[in-house]
Design an enzyme around this catalytic site. Structure first.
Site, PDB file in Angstrom:
ATOM      1  N   TYR A  73       0.830  -1.205   0.000  1.00 12.30           N
ATOM      2  CA  TYR A  73       0.000   0.000   0.000  1.00 12.30           C
ATOM      3  C   TYR A  73       0.860   1.248   0.000  1.00 12.30           C
ATOM      4  O   TYR A  73       2.076   1.185   0.154  1.00 12.30           O
ATOM      5  CB  TYR A  73      -0.980  -0.015   1.184  1.00 12.30           C
ATOM      6  CG  TYR A  73      -0.372   0.329   2.535  1.00 12.30           C
ATOM      7  CD1 TYR A  73       0.441  -0.573   3.214  1.00 12.30           C
ATOM      8  CD2 TYR A  73      -0.619   1.563   3.134  1.00 12.30           C
ATOM      9  CE1 TYR A  73       0.982  -0.257   4.456  1.00 12.30           C
ATOM     10  CE2 TYR A  73      -0.087   1.880   4.380  1.00 12.30           C
ATOM     11  CZ  TYR A  73       0.711   0.973   5.029  1.00 12.30           C
ATOM     12  OH  TYR A  73       1.250   1.289   6.249  1.00 12.30           O
ATOM     13  N   ARG A 115      -7.242 -20.763  -2.133  1.00  7.88           N
ATOM     14  CA  ARG A 115      -6.246 -20.558  -1.080  1.00  7.88           C
ATOM     15  C   ARG A 115      -5.068 -21.524  -1.199  1.00  7.88           C
ATOM     16  O   ARG A 115      -5.232 -22.741  -1.088  1.00  7.88           O
ATOM     17  CB  ARG A 115      -6.872 -20.701   0.308  1.00  7.88           C
ATOM     18  CG  ARG A 115      -5.885 -20.341   1.413  1.00  7.88           C
ATOM     19  CD  ARG A 115      -6.462 -20.448   2.811  1.00  7.88           C
ATOM     20  NE  ARG A 115      -5.455 -20.057   3.809  1.00  7.88           N
ATOM     21  CZ  ARG A 115      -4.482 -20.864   4.251  1.00  7.88           C
ATOM     22  NH1 ARG A 115      -4.388 -22.097   3.806  1.00  7.88           N
ATOM     23  NH2 ARG A 115      -3.605 -20.425   5.139  1.00  7.88           N
ATOM     24  N   HIS A 168      -0.619 -20.953  -0.466  1.00  4.99           N
ATOM     25  CA  HIS A 168       0.432 -19.952  -0.199  1.00  4.99           C
ATOM     26  C   HIS A 168       1.186 -19.579  -1.468  1.00  4.99           C
ATOM     27  O   HIS A 168       1.563 -18.436  -1.664  1.00  4.99           O
ATOM     28  CB  HIS A 168       1.434 -20.483   0.837  1.00  4.99           C
ATOM     29  CG  HIS A 168       0.872 -20.597   2.219  1.00  4.99           C
ATOM     30  ND1 HIS A 168      -0.161 -21.437   2.542  1.00  4.99           N
ATOM     31  CD2 HIS A 168       1.205 -19.964   3.372  1.00  4.99           C
ATOM     32  CE1 HIS A 168      -0.450 -21.331   3.832  1.00  4.99           C
ATOM     33  NE2 HIS A 168       0.363 -20.441   4.357  1.00  4.99           N
ATOM     34  N   LYS A 171       6.338  -1.602   1.998  1.00  6.00           N
ATOM     35  CA  LYS A 171       5.123  -1.075   2.636  1.00  6.00           C
ATOM     36  C   LYS A 171       4.016  -2.118   2.458  1.00  6.00           C
ATOM     37  O   LYS A 171       3.127  -1.982   1.614  1.00  6.00           O
ATOM     38  CB  LYS A 171       4.764   0.296   2.047  1.00  6.00           C
ATOM     39  CG  LYS A 171       3.965   1.168   3.017  1.00  6.00           C
ATOM     40  CD  LYS A 171       4.005   2.622   2.617  1.00  6.00           C
ATOM     41  CE  LYS A 171       2.996   3.486   3.352  1.00  6.00           C
ATOM     42  NZ  LYS A 171       3.093   3.539   4.799  1.00  6.00           N
ATOM     43  N   ARG A 204       8.307   4.463  -4.479  1.00 10.88           N
ATOM     44  CA  ARG A 204       8.287   3.561  -3.316  1.00 10.88           C
ATOM     45  C   ARG A 204       7.296   2.413  -3.544  1.00 10.88           C
ATOM     46  O   ARG A 204       7.550   1.270  -3.163  1.00 10.88           O
ATOM     47  CB  ARG A 204       7.950   4.341  -2.048  1.00 10.88           C
ATOM     48  CG  ARG A 204       8.068   3.483  -0.793  1.00 10.88           C
ATOM     49  CD  ARG A 204       7.956   4.292   0.484  1.00 10.88           C
ATOM     50  NE  ARG A 204       6.635   4.845   0.678  1.00 10.88           N
ATOM     51  CZ  ARG A 204       6.284   5.628   1.694  1.00 10.88           C
ATOM     52  NH1 ARG A 204       7.184   5.959   2.610  1.00 10.88           N
ATOM     53  NH2 ARG A 204       5.063   6.105   1.803  1.00 10.88           N
ATOM     54  N   GLU A 206      12.399   2.671  13.965  1.00  2.88           N
ATOM     55  CA  GLU A 206      11.381   3.681  13.640  1.00  2.88           C
ATOM     56  C   GLU A 206      10.239   3.556  14.633  1.00  2.88           C
ATOM     57  O   GLU A 206      10.381   2.890  15.662  1.00  2.88           O
ATOM     58  CB  GLU A 206      10.893   3.485  12.202  1.00  2.88           C
ATOM     59  CG  GLU A 206      10.288   2.110  11.955  1.00  2.88           C
ATOM     60  CD  GLU A 206       9.786   1.901  10.523  1.00  2.88           C
ATOM     61  OE1 GLU A 206       9.505   2.878   9.829  1.00  2.88           O
ATOM     62  OE2 GLU A 206       9.656   0.732  10.128  1.00  2.88           O
TER      63      GLU A 206
HETATM   64  N1  PDD Z   1       2.520   5.177   7.744  1.00  7.34           N
HETATM   65  N2  PDD Z   1       7.247   3.990   9.170  1.00  7.34           N
HETATM   66  C1  PDD Z   1       6.106   3.282   9.218  1.00  7.34           C
HETATM   67  C2  PDD Z   1       6.126   1.919   9.807  1.00  7.34           C
HETATM   68  C3  PDD Z   1       4.913   3.840   8.685  1.00  7.34           C
HETATM   69  O1  PDD Z   1       3.772   3.123   8.708  1.00  7.34           O
HETATM   70  C4  PDD Z   1       4.936   5.161   8.147  1.00  7.34           C
HETATM   71  C5  PDD Z   1       3.726   5.820   7.577  1.00  7.34           C
HETATM   72  C6  PDD Z   1       6.159   5.861   8.138  1.00  7.34           C
HETATM   73  C7  PDD Z   1       6.279   7.247   7.569  1.00  7.34           C
HETATM   74  O2  PDD Z   1       6.268   7.246   6.145  1.00  7.34           O
HETATM   75  P1  PDD Z   1       5.741   8.509   5.312  1.00  7.34           P
HETATM   76  O3  PDD Z   1       6.478   9.693   5.812  1.00  7.34           O
HETATM   77  O4  PDD Z   1       6.060   8.189   3.898  1.00  7.34           O
HETATM   78  O5  PDD Z   1       4.250   8.619   5.605  1.00  7.34           O
HETATM   79  C8  PDD Z   1       7.288   5.237   8.648  1.00  7.34           C
HETATM   80  C9  PDD Z   1       1.335   5.645   7.080  1.00  7.34           C
HETATM   81  C10 PDD Z   1       1.019   7.095   7.283  1.00  7.34           C
HETATM   82  C11 PDD Z   1       0.171   4.721   7.414  1.00  7.34           C
HETATM   83  O6  PDD Z   1       0.419   3.526   7.429  1.00  7.34           O
HETATM   84  O7  PDD Z   1      -0.958   5.193   7.580  1.00  7.34           O
END
Ligand code: PDD
Length: 285
Positions: free
Chosen positions: A31, A98, A100, A146, A50, A179
């Protein structure tokens, strides 16, 4: 609210997907979250880059070219009224029996997009800062993707909510900062902004890049390097960034004040520059 699903725009109430969607069954998808200022998607090229990186990471062919994404996103923004929006893009490996293993032959990926009004942190929160707790980073080794499979992030973030806080700051191998559960984290020591280096253990935040660019453009000293656990607890200031929260001061960590317990001078500077940047650059692109 008008959303986009597999080639069509529709009211959210009409959007539905089959239960065998691999996003539902396996969390098999990726996402993006993109802020929109004055009806213009912010840093769209970077977000699409990204997205491509995430798709490559899960070996899923991008269903659209950047030009097609741009058209769809522009269309979605127009169909929703808020001046500032936050866009959510979601792509899964599609619907299949289903198993994997990837569907073979590949099936059509599911593409979903929605837009919500972008609500940035209110003045009271900017003035007080937010509380955070720390926790071991127990996620997988590809946090740079992501991925929609966010269960560890969900559980980690909920720990902070249960503690009356806003974010959980993650420490890998009992030794260094990665983070937050849903944000990037910076520390400040002796007037220097410190950021952990981008690697496979953190999401490369688009806001993270903006913050470092702002620091560079305004002669604010900064360093990108590994940050030891002890440095987090001895920081003068802690900051978090994300597309929806922009930049926020973390003023308590594990119930103890960070620095003097108030948003510090580095936060004040960066927040002001961020707002100036939004007004002068983002709203005029
Ligand atoms: N999340 N690290 C993680 C684990 C995140 O989920 C996010 C952002 C960030 C910051 O990334 P960016 O600056 O590109 O938004 C760092 C979004 C906002 C979410 O999952 O809703």
């Amino acid at each position: 609210m008008t959303v986009y699903l597999n080639g069509q725009f529709m009211p959210i109430e009409e959007a539905s997907i089959p239960v065998l969607d691999r996003g539902f069954i396996f969390g098999d998808g990726v996402y993006e979250v993109i802020p929109v200022y004055s009806h213009v998607a912010f840093r769209l090229a970077e977000h699409l880059k990204r997205l491509q990186f995430s798709l490559d990471g899960i070996r899923l062919t991008n269903p659209h070219s950047d030009r097609e994404w741009t058209k769809l996103i522009t269309d979605l923004i127009k169909r929703n009224t808020a001046e500032d929006q936050y866009l959510y893009l979601h792509i899964t490996r599609g619907v299949a029996k289903r198993d994997h293993a990837f569907p073979n032959p590949a099936v059509q990926p599911t593409v979903f997009m929605m837009s919500n009004p972008l609500l940035t942190p209110p003045a009271a929160l900017l003035a007080s800062g937010v509380g955070a707790i720390s926790a071991p980073d127990n996620r997988w080794l590809r946090c740079d993707i992501k991925a929609i499979s966010l269960l560890p992030n969900v559980l980690l973030r909920q720990m902070s909510i249960d503690a009356g806080c806003v974010e959980t700051i993650l420490i890998r191998d009992h030794s260094f900062l990665t983070e937050g559960a849903a944000s990037n984290i910076f520390i400040v020591k002796n007037g220097v902004l410190l950021a952990p280096p981008k690697d496979n253990l953190m999401l490369p935040g688009v806001t993270y890049d903006v913050l470092l660019e702002i620091a560079a453009a305004n002669s604010i000293p900064f360093e990108v390097r590994k940050i030891a656990k002890e440095e987090i607890f001895n920081a003068d200031e802690l900051l978090l960034t994300s597309s929806t929260k922009e930049v926020l001061a973390v003023t308590t960590l594990d119930n103890k004040p960070v620095g003097n317990g108030k948003p510090g001078v580095m936060f004040a500077k960066l927040h002001k520059h961020y707002q100036d940047f939004k007004r002068d650059v983002m709203r005029k692109t």
